[in-house]
Design a protein around this motif. Structure first.
Motif: not given
Lengths: 174, 100
Positions: A17, A29-30, A32-33, A13, A24, A20-21, A36-37
């Motif tokens: 993520s 969105h960055s 939010m990812f 995860i 994006r 993705f950071v 998650a990280t």
């Protein structure tokens, strides 16, 4: 066994993520990812028996720093930046640098792997050891008292600096 | 039991992703987020060795790293807001006032 499974789940995860950071186009969105990280890293702290640090990670990083990021994005986000080119012109050079860096990491970890074997299991003491928070707190307030106070001054200076940077200019300054 | 080297590989991967983010992106917010990623990678290393050596020192240092990260985020975002007031941009290529 559970520890191993949890480690690989959280590690996957975290890395996915993190990719993705940085890829994006939308800053929200960055963010939010990034959340998650950070939560996955908190989980990894739990698998390392650092329960206090896992709590601090969730409260300070996700609850503090990330909320600050999202607030600033709300204040200044420009939609224009999404349609623009997202990456630098020097990205080839950056990829070369990152490749060299990861090769170095791989070499060092591969060479040092033998010295990282766990020692034989320590015999559990008769008296139950203190909890993680108690151990961290004791170390923080005895051995590391001076660095702790310096850190508090650093936070004060950063707070004053942030206020000065972000405040409106008064008429006398113009 | 996960070997310590796996934690080091994870930490190295996160750090490298952070470096790539700082070097390639043009949006200053994402550059700041990449710096946070790199600090997290360092924290994973510190705590992995704290667990490996059965000493609490690594965790205390991780707390200091988090403190510095919080201070850095506050000042960095203050600079971003001040800059945005002057230039109306988040693109680092347009912020070249001090570039020779």
């Amino acid at each position: 066994m559970l520890e191993t499974v949890l480690f690989y789940v959280f590690a996957t995860i975290a890395v996915v993520s993190a990719i993705f950071v940085i890829s994006r186009p939308n800053v929200v969105h960055s963010a939010m990812f990034l959340a998650a990280t950070l939560l996955a890293v908190a989980g990894i702290f739990l698998t390392l028996h650092a329960e206090f640090l896992a709590g601090v990670q969730v409260i300070v990083y996700v609850g503090g720093i990330l909320v600050l990021f999202v607030f600033v994005i709300m204040l200044i986000a420009v939609n224009r930046s999404q349609s623009e080119r997202q990456f630098n012109r020097q990205w080839t050079l950056a990829i070369v640098t990152a490749t060299i860096l990861s090769v170095e990491f791989a070499y060092v970890i591969f060479k040092g792997q033998d010295s990282l074997v766990l020692p034989p299991k320590v015999v559990t003491p008769a008296i139950p050891v203190a909890g993680n928070s108690q151990l961290v707190g004791t170390a923080l307030y005895t051995t590391y008292l001076l660095p702790f106070e310096i850190a508090s001054i650093l936070l004060l200076v950063a707070m004053v600096g942030a206020v000065v940077l972000a405040k409106k200019k008064t008429a006398s300054e113009d | 039991m996960v070997p310590t080297s796996h934690y080091l590989v994870l930490s190295a991967a996160l750090f490298t992703i952070g470096v790539i983010g700082v070097l390639t992106r043009r949006n200053i917010m994402i550059i700041l987020m990449s710096i946070e990623l790199m600090m997290n990678a360092v924290n994973i290393n510190l705590i992995a060795f704290s667990d490996r050596l059965q000493q609490v020192t690594g965790q205390v240092f991780a707390i200091f790293v988090i403190t510095v990260a919080a201070a850095e985020a506050a000042v960095g975002l203050g600079i971003v807001i001040a800059m945005f007031k002057n230039k109306e941009t988040m693109n680092i290529n347009e912020i070249d006032l001090m570039k020779w």
